[in-house]
Design a protein around this motif. Structure first.
Motif, PDB file in Angstrom:
ATOM      1  N   ARG A 124       0.856  -1.189   0.000  1.00  0.00           N
ATOM      2  CA  ARG A 124       0.000   0.000   0.000  1.00  0.00           C
ATOM      3  C   ARG A 124       0.886   1.232   0.000  1.00  0.00           C
ATOM      4  N   LEU A 125       0.563   2.199  -0.870  1.00  0.00           N
ATOM      5  CA  LEU A 125       1.323   3.446  -0.940  1.00  0.00           C
ATOM      6  C   LEU A 125       0.368   4.617  -0.800  1.00  0.00           C
ATOM      7  N   TYR A 126       0.829   5.662  -0.134  1.00  0.00           N
ATOM      8  CA  TYR A 126      -0.008   6.848   0.061  1.00  0.00           C
ATOM      9  C   TYR A 126       0.757   8.062  -0.413  1.00  0.00           C
ATOM     10  N   SER A 127       0.049   9.041  -0.922  1.00  0.00           N
ATOM     11  CA  SER A 127       0.767  10.172  -1.526  1.00  0.00           C
ATOM     12  C   SER A 127       1.258  11.185  -0.489  1.00  0.00           C
ATOM     13  N   LEU A 128       0.617  11.291   0.671  1.00  0.00           N
ATOM     14  CA  LEU A 128       1.060  12.250   1.687  1.00  0.00           C
ATOM     15  C   LEU A 128       1.067  11.594   3.054  1.00  0.00           C
ATOM     16  N   CYS A 129       1.849  12.164   3.958  1.00  0.00           N
ATOM     17  CA  CYS A 129       1.796  11.681   5.332  1.00  0.00           C
ATOM     18  C   CYS A 129       2.145  12.800   6.307  1.00  0.00           C
ATOM     19  N   ASN A 130       1.659  12.653   7.519  1.00  0.00           N
ATOM     20  CA  ASN A 130       1.999  13.576   8.599  1.00  0.00           C
ATOM     21  C   ASN A 130       2.425  12.779   9.819  1.00  0.00           C
ATOM     22  N   SER A 131       3.505  13.215  10.458  1.00  0.00           N
ATOM     23  CA  SER A 131       3.851  12.648  11.751  1.00  0.00           C
ATOM     24  C   SER A 131       3.090  13.455  12.781  1.00  0.00           C
ATOM     25  N   LEU A 132       2.200  12.805  13.476  1.00  0.00           N
ATOM     26  CA  LEU A 132       1.340  13.534  14.404  1.00  0.00           C
ATOM     27  C   LEU A 132       2.116  13.875  15.672  1.00  0.00           C
ATOM     28  N   PRO A 133       1.818  15.014  16.276  1.00  0.00           N
ATOM     29  CA  PRO A 133       2.646  15.479  17.392  1.00  0.00           C
ATOM     30  C   PRO A 133       2.422  14.735  18.702  1.00  0.00           C
ATOM     31  N   GLN A 134       1.395  13.894  18.803  1.00  0.00           N
ATOM     32  CA  GLN A 134       1.172  13.157  20.045  1.00  0.00           C
ATOM     33  C   GLN A 134       1.091  11.666  19.762  1.00  0.00           C
ATOM     34  N   LEU A 135       1.416  10.892  20.770  1.00  0.00           N
ATOM     35  CA  LEU A 135       1.239   9.433  20.787  1.00  0.00           C
ATOM     36  C   LEU A 135       2.075   8.727  19.717  1.00  0.00           C
ATOM     37  N   SER A 136       3.105   9.400  19.186  1.00  0.00           N
ATOM     38  CA  SER A 136       4.002   8.839  18.165  1.00  0.00           C
ATOM     39  C   SER A 136       3.236   8.259  16.979  1.00  0.00           C
ATOM     40  N   ALA A 137       2.082   8.815  16.701  1.00  0.00           N
ATOM     41  CA  ALA A 137       1.241   8.277  15.641  1.00  0.00           C
ATOM     42  C   ALA A 137       1.553   8.965  14.314  1.00  0.00           C
ATOM     43  N   ASN A 138       1.305   8.252  13.232  1.00  0.00           N
ATOM     44  CA  ASN A 138       1.479   8.820  11.897  1.00  0.00           C
ATOM     45  C   ASN A 138       0.215   8.615  11.087  1.00  0.00           C
ATOM     46  N   LEU A 139      -0.063   9.574  10.229  1.00  0.00           N
ATOM     47  CA  LEU A 139      -1.213   9.441   9.338  1.00  0.00           C
ATOM     48  C   LEU A 139      -0.733   9.523   7.901  1.00  0.00           C
ATOM     49  N   HIS A 140      -1.176   8.569   7.096  1.00  0.00           N
ATOM     50  CA  HIS A 140      -0.844   8.538   5.664  1.00  0.00           C
ATOM     51  C   HIS A 140      -2.145   8.591   4.887  1.00  0.00           C
ATOM     52  N   TRP A 141      -2.124   9.260   3.734  1.00  0.00           N
ATOM     53  CA  TRP A 141      -3.386   9.285   2.975  1.00  0.00           C
ATOM     54  C   TRP A 141      -3.151   9.632   1.516  1.00  0.00           C
ATOM     55  N   THR A 142      -4.153   9.277   0.712  1.00  0.00           N
ATOM     56  CA  THR A 142      -4.222   9.704  -0.687  1.00  0.00           C
ATOM     57  C   THR A 142      -5.608  10.307  -0.881  1.00  0.00           C
ATOM     58  N   TYR A 143      -5.623  11.514  -1.385  1.00  0.00           N
ATOM     59  CA  TYR A 143      -6.901  12.201  -1.592  1.00  0.00           C
ATOM     60  C   TYR A 143      -7.316  12.069  -3.055  1.00  0.00           C
ATOM     61  N   PRO A 162      -9.787  13.774  -5.506  1.00  0.00           N
ATOM     62  CA  PRO A 162     -10.767  14.859  -5.670  1.00  0.00           C
ATOM     63  C   PRO A 162     -11.953  14.453  -6.543  1.00  0.00           C
ATOM     64  N   GLN A 163     -11.743  13.466  -7.452  1.00  0.00           N
ATOM     65  CA  GLN A 163     -12.827  13.067  -8.359  1.00  0.00           C
ATOM     66  C   GLN A 163     -14.065  12.652  -7.577  1.00  0.00           C
ATOM     67  N   ASN A 164     -13.861  11.871  -6.513  1.00  0.00           N
ATOM     68  CA  ASN A 164     -15.019  11.413  -5.746  1.00  0.00           C
ATOM     69  C   ASN A 164     -14.943  11.854  -4.288  1.00  0.00           C
ATOM     70  N   SER A 165     -14.011  12.773  -4.016  1.00  0.00           N
ATOM     71  CA  SER A 165     -13.904  13.343  -2.688  1.00  0.00           C
ATOM     72  C   SER A 165     -13.704  12.281  -1.599  1.00  0.00           C
ATOM     73  N   THR A 166     -12.880  11.300  -1.912  1.00  0.00           N
ATOM     74  CA  THR A 166     -12.576  10.271  -0.916  1.00  0.00           C
ATOM     75  C   THR A 166     -11.099  10.346  -0.533  1.00  0.00           C
ATOM     76  N   VAL A 167     -10.792   9.803   0.636  1.00  0.00           N
ATOM     77  CA  VAL A 167      -9.387   9.625   1.015  1.00  0.00           C
ATOM     78  C   VAL A 167      -9.156   8.180   1.445  1.00  0.00           C
ATOM     79  N   ASP A 168      -8.037   7.642   0.990  1.00  0.00           N
ATOM     80  CA  ASP A 168      -7.543   6.364   1.512  1.00  0.00           C
ATOM     81  C   ASP A 168      -6.597   6.736   2.636  1.00  0.00           C
ATOM     82  N   VAL A 169      -6.863   6.271   3.848  1.00  0.00           N
ATOM     83  CA  VAL A 169      -5.988   6.631   4.958  1.00  0.00           C
ATOM     84  C   VAL A 169      -5.409   5.395   5.632  1.00  0.00           C
ATOM     85  N   ALA A 170      -4.244   5.610   6.196  1.00  0.00           N
ATOM     86  CA  ALA A 170      -3.649   4.608   7.079  1.00  0.00           C
ATOM     87  C   ALA A 170      -3.183   5.365   8.314  1.00  0.00           C
TER      88      ALA A 170
END
Ligand code: HEM
Ligand code: NAG
Ligand code: NAG
Ligand code: NAG
Ligand code: NAG
Length: 402
Positions: free
Chosen positions: A48-67, A69-77
């Motif tokens: 699985r590959l995602y186009s963007l990611c953020n290292s979240l500032p708490q709980l050592s968590a990370n969020l990855h996603w692909t947006y 726009p055609q159907n306004s959905t995001v695939d997130v991990a």
């Protein structure tokens, strides 16, 4: 042999400090981006590959996603370190910030010790996990537990196709009857919420009480400036036509406008506070119209005290002035309320409700205007007063200014 190895060692000895120095310079050039983007090192199963990611500032968590726009959905991990007996959760909060109202996806080991993903809206009043649907579409969700990391995979529809959304995340080991049921209420577990733009990846602090205060500001101002003031004007303009309602309309009008003024000034004050709290963002036209409104309405209230007697030769000028300011305030109020709707961008039904109310008031005014003129014309024909707002027998209540 020994000389070459010693020269190599000397070269290495000379190189190491300079490499370190270079590295230090390099690191000092890019400290935030380097530390922020540790999420780029994450990998996922099934390629699985995602186009963007953020290292979240708490709980050592990370969020990855692909947006998409055609159907306004995001695939997130969403991934966070967690032991096998714990749970993790990730949520969007389309109606607020933080946990209250969070549309949450939980991941944990179920009673058969299999990783499971469960969706549930939660509020402060009712944080019980229910395995129910969220306020937006969830096309798929699954979870994984790999080497003390839990991962939630989900494909969701962005509520109302907004890319900028408040999100909130959590991790804990507290369960009741096999379902997540609480978390630490100190430290990082209390600060795990942000506003994220899925389009740009930009993250910003979402102020929890901010939305509530903005809503209070919106309600106070729409009710006072947007509903009570026009209502008071309708009372003044049309109730007078009916002679029997003569002193009554005046008191009703004053009561309407004075309560509108008091509530309106309270709403105006909340607006000033919001403005001074949100440094860097100014909605100048909304703000300027608000200040103008406050000045005009204050003038209007104080002008009541300077009102000349009804027989005074200046009374006509006062009336013209009073009407002009009055209608200006109403028009500016309505304009500013719509500007406020655009800024606050609440659920559509709030704007629709206001449009319905103001359209109803407008409709009533149109009908009453027609009725008024038909009465006036009838009175003219029967030789009565041609002043639309005078009582039928010519006398006028002490408070009337017609
Ligand atoms: C599962 C049951 C849950 C319970 C019983 C629970 C309970 C609580 C309580 C008692 C507070 C403290 C409120 C206060 O002192 O102001 C709190 C705060 C908080 N909770 Fe939860 N919580 C639950 C689930 C979650 C989940 C799933 C998330 C995130 C997805 C979350 C995120 C937060 C955050 C960020 C705060 C800090 C205040 C805020 O931003 O709203 N909680 N929670
Ligand atoms: C949304 O659009 C993307 C790109 O066109 C597509 O890959 C994806 O399957 C779509 N998702 C849904 C849920 O329709
Ligand atoms: C969602 O918004 C994007 C960007 O504003 C737009 O390009 C897209 O057409 C919208 N999609 C839907 C399904 O409304
Ligand atoms: C949640 O509900 C769905 C059906 O609504 C069910 O298939 C699933 O097993 C449930 N999950 C849990 C953990 O109860
Ligand atoms: C008409 O005039 C009389 C006094 O002349 C007054 O008592 C009464 O309230 C006035 N208005 C109406 C509607 O009769």
């Amino acid at each position: 042999m020994s000389s070459s190895s010693s020269s190599a060692a000397a070269a290495a000895g000379g190189l190491t400090p300079s490499i370190l120095l270079l590295l230090a310079v390099f690191l000092s050039l890019f400290p935030p981006s380097l530390s922020q983007k540790s999420c780029t090192l994450d990998t996922f199963s099934q390629n699985r590959l995602y186009s963007l990611c953020n290292s979240l500032p708490q709980l050592s968590a990370n969020l990855h996603w692909t947006y998409h726009p055609q159907n306004s959905t995001v695939d997130v991990a969403y991934r966070a370190p967690q032991t096998s007996d714990g749970w993790i959760a990730w949520a969007l909060n389309p109606t607020g910030a933080g946990m209250d109202g969070a549309q949450t996806i939980f991941a944990f080991h179920d009673s058969r010790n299999a990783m499971t993903a469960v969706s549930s809206p939660i509020t402060f009043a009712n944080p019980t996990v229910k395995n129910s649907s969220l306020s937006f579409k969830v096309y798929s969700m699954s979870s994984e537990f790999i080497s003390d990391t839990m991962i939630i995979y989900a494909i969701i529809e962005l509520p109302r196709n907004r890319t900028k959304v408040n999100h909130v995340w959590q991790a804990s080991n507290i369960f009741t009857n096999g379902l997540p049921s609480g978390h630490a209420t100190t430290g990082p577990n209390m600060h795990s919420s942000l506003t994220l733009d899925f389009l740009s990846g930009q993250s910003s602090v979402s102020v929890n009480s901010g939305l509530r205060r903005k809503n209070i500001h919106g309600v106070l101002n729409s009710v006072s400036w947007g509903i009570l003031m026009p209502l008071g004007a309708i009372v003044a303009r049309y109730m007078r036509v009916f002679g029997s309602a003569d002193p009554a309309w005046f008191y009703l009008h004053v009561a309407c406008q004075c309560s509108a003024y008091i509530v309106g000034v309270a709403g105006w004050g909340t607006g000033l506070k919001l403005g001074s709290d949100s440094k860097g963002i100014t909605y100048s036209s909304h703000r300027n119209i608000g200040i103008t409104l406050f000045c005009l309405a204050t003038l209007q209230v104080f002008a009541l005290l300077l009102r000349p007697n009804k027989d005074h030769k200046y009374r006509l000028y006062w009336n013209v002035y009073h009407h002009a300011i009055g209608y200006t305030v109403i028009i500016l109020s309505i304009v500013n309320i719509f500007k406020g709707f655009d800024i606050l961008d609440p659920d559509r039904r709030w704007k629709n409700t206001y449009v319905a109310i103001i359209a109803t008031l407008g409709g009533i005014a149109v009908v009453l205007e027609a009725v008024t003129w038909s009465i006036v014309l009838k009175r003219r024909r029967s030789g009565g007063s041609d002043k639309p707002y005078r009582s039928s027998n010519g006398t006028v209540g002490v408070n009337s200014y017609a």
